[in-house]
Motif scaffolding. Structure first.
Motif, short mmCIF file in Angstrom:
data_model
loop_
_atom_site.label_atom_id
_atom_site.label_comp_id
_atom_site.label_asym_id
_atom_site.label_seq_id
_atom_site.Cartn_x
_atom_site.Cartn_y
_atom_site.Cartn_z
N VAL A 32 -7.43 -11.49 -2.87
CA VAL A 32 -6.40 -11.72 -3.89
C VAL A 32 -5.99 -13.19 -3.88
N PRO A 33 -6.19 -13.93 -4.98
CA PRO A 33 -5.72 -15.32 -5.04
C PRO A 33 -4.21 -15.37 -5.19
N LEU A 34 -3.56 -16.24 -4.42
CA LEU A 34 -2.10 -16.34 -4.42
C LEU A 34 -1.69 -17.80 -4.59
N ARG A 35 -0.74 -18.03 -5.48
CA ARG A 35 -0.19 -19.37 -5.67
C ARG A 35 0.87 -19.65 -4.62
N CYS A 36 0.83 -20.86 -4.09
CA CYS A 36 1.81 -21.29 -3.08
C CYS A 36 2.70 -22.37 -3.67
N GLY A 37 3.75 -22.67 -2.97
CA GLY A 37 4.61 -23.75 -3.40
C GLY A 37 3.88 -25.08 -3.37
N GLY A 38 4.23 -25.97 -4.29
CA GLY A 38 3.60 -27.28 -4.34
C GLY A 38 2.24 -27.29 -5.00
N GLY A 39 1.89 -26.20 -5.70
CA GLY A 39 0.63 -26.15 -6.44
C GLY A 39 -0.57 -25.72 -5.62
N GLY A 40 -0.38 -25.33 -4.37
CA GLY A 40 -1.50 -24.89 -3.55
C GLY A 40 -1.90 -23.46 -3.85
N LYS A 41 -2.97 -23.03 -3.22
CA LYS A 41 -3.47 -21.67 -3.42
C LYS A 41 -4.17 -21.19 -2.16
N VAL A 42 -4.07 -19.90 -1.89
CA VAL A 42 -4.83 -19.24 -0.84
C VAL A 42 -5.41 -17.96 -1.42
N VAL A 43 -6.44 -17.45 -0.77
CA VAL A 43 -7.03 -16.17 -1.18
C VAL A 43 -6.88 -15.21 0.00
N ALA A 44 -6.00 -14.23 -0.15
CA ALA A 44 -5.76 -13.26 0.92
C ALA A 44 -6.91 -12.28 1.00
N ASP A 45 -7.39 -12.03 2.21
CA ASP A 45 -8.48 -11.07 2.39
C ASP A 45 -8.03 -9.65 2.06
N VAL A 46 -6.84 -9.29 2.51
CA VAL A 46 -6.30 -7.95 2.26
C VAL A 46 -4.80 -8.08 2.04
N VAL A 47 -4.28 -7.24 1.14
CA VAL A 47 -2.83 -7.14 0.96
C VAL A 47 -2.42 -5.70 1.21
N LEU A 48 -1.45 -5.52 2.11
CA LEU A 48 -0.90 -4.19 2.41
C LEU A 48 0.50 -4.09 1.84
N VAL A 49 0.94 -2.87 1.60
CA VAL A 49 2.32 -2.65 1.17
C VAL A 49 2.91 -1.48 1.94
N HIS A 50 4.16 -1.64 2.34
CA HIS A 50 4.95 -0.57 2.93
C HIS A 50 5.95 -0.18 1.84
N GLU A 51 5.60 0.86 1.09
CA GLU A 51 6.35 1.16 -0.14
C GLU A 51 7.80 1.54 0.12
#
Length: 309
Positions: A32-51
């Protein structure tokens, strides 16, 4: 292995213990590509949720012993709202979401990874994965949801982590050929006459719809190349066709074993499910046969030699 181990910990029916599933976690995104502060970006391998608590865990997996410091610092600029929007998550109730970062690594590299995270001055916990156990280290930086899931010193595994993701968008095309071939045979048995590359990708790639858009595009292109290879191997059975206006195209099923005599139907399906043997390369007519070179003879002498019994 770290990612497959993590997914297994979230799967309630895995052969191994599933502490994350028992604690209320599930996975909602891959690559999952994610925008960071300052215009950066990372791609998370996995995203979990605790609903139950609207808590998100963004996971970065490392197969080696080093981390990228710049990447680790960019993760610290991610907001929970950014993650919610990136995975198109609908929260069960109106509550402010929270987020944390979790690093995954192999047990053999856990000490080195922990030192690297400490040197980068980031508080992220580390999930150390081995063939026999999984352990949460640097737990002081973890949320109470993660600490509750891994309350013991380690989680023992009954078997090595299952391959929830046997191949991904970074895998070579040849790794896609067997699963794509199997899905084409399945479509044939169901009586389908056309199968789009997109549908083949969804059927062949586990958890296809959970990947980010860029990763889905790469998976689709590799499925397309694998499908075209299969169509080339079996030109009387499959044909690749371009989609009107462009796009990934589709596979046309020209004939199926269902139209064969019943006695040959099973053998026909088995033949289509196997890898085709490599064709012997054509012989250059100007190149002497090896046996002729060794014996010092050629075909022109054959007419003058009497046939021996």
């Amino acid at each position: 292995m770290p990612i497959n181990a993590l997914l297994g910990l979230c799967a309630p029916h895995d052969v191994n213990p599933s502490p994350l599933a028992a604690a209320g976690f599930r996975w909602v995104g891959l690559e999952v590509p994610l925008r960071c502060g300052g215009g950066g970006k990372v791609v998370a391998d996995v995203v979990l949720v605790h609903e139950a608590s609207a808590h998100l865990v963004v996971c970065e997996s490392k197969s080696g012993s080093n981390i990228e410091v710049d990447q680790a610092l960019r993760y610290s600029d991610i907001t929970a709202q950014t993650v919610v929007h990136a995975v198109s998550l609908t929260l069960p109730h109106a509550v402010r979401p929270s987020v944390e970062v979790l690093y995954l690594g192999l047990e053999a590299h856990s000490e080195r990874l922990a030192l690297s995270l400490k040197s980068a001055e980031v508080p992220y916990p580390l999930l150390s994965v081995g063939k026999a156990s999984v352990r949460l280290t640097r737990a002081e930086g973890a949320s109470h949801q993660l600490r509750d899931a891994f309350s013991g010193p380690s989680t023992d595994l009954i078997a090595p982590p299952a391959a929830y993701i046997p191949f991904d968008h970074d895998s070579e095309v040849h790794e896609f050929v067997t699963p794509v071939r199997a899905r084409l045979v399945q479509a044939m048995a169901l009586g389908e006459t056309d199968v789009s590359i997109r549908v083949l990708a969804e059927r062949s790639c586990p958890n296809f719809l959970m990947y980010g858009q860029a990763a889905r595009g790469q998976l689709t292109k590799k499925v397309q190349r694998a499908a075209r290879q299969i169509a080339t191997e079996h030109p009387g059975t499959y044909a690749y066709a371009e989609a009107p206006g462009g796009g990934e195209g589709y596979i046309r099923i020209l004939r199926t074993p269902e139209s064969y005599d019943a006695r040959g139907r099973t053998q026909a399906y088995q033949a289509l499910s196997r890898q085709s043997p490599r064709r012997r390369p054509a012989v250059d007519p100007n190149q002497l046969d090896l046996l002729q070179e060794l014996t010092g003879t050629d075909d022109s002498e054959g007419d003058n030699v009497k046939e021996r019994p």
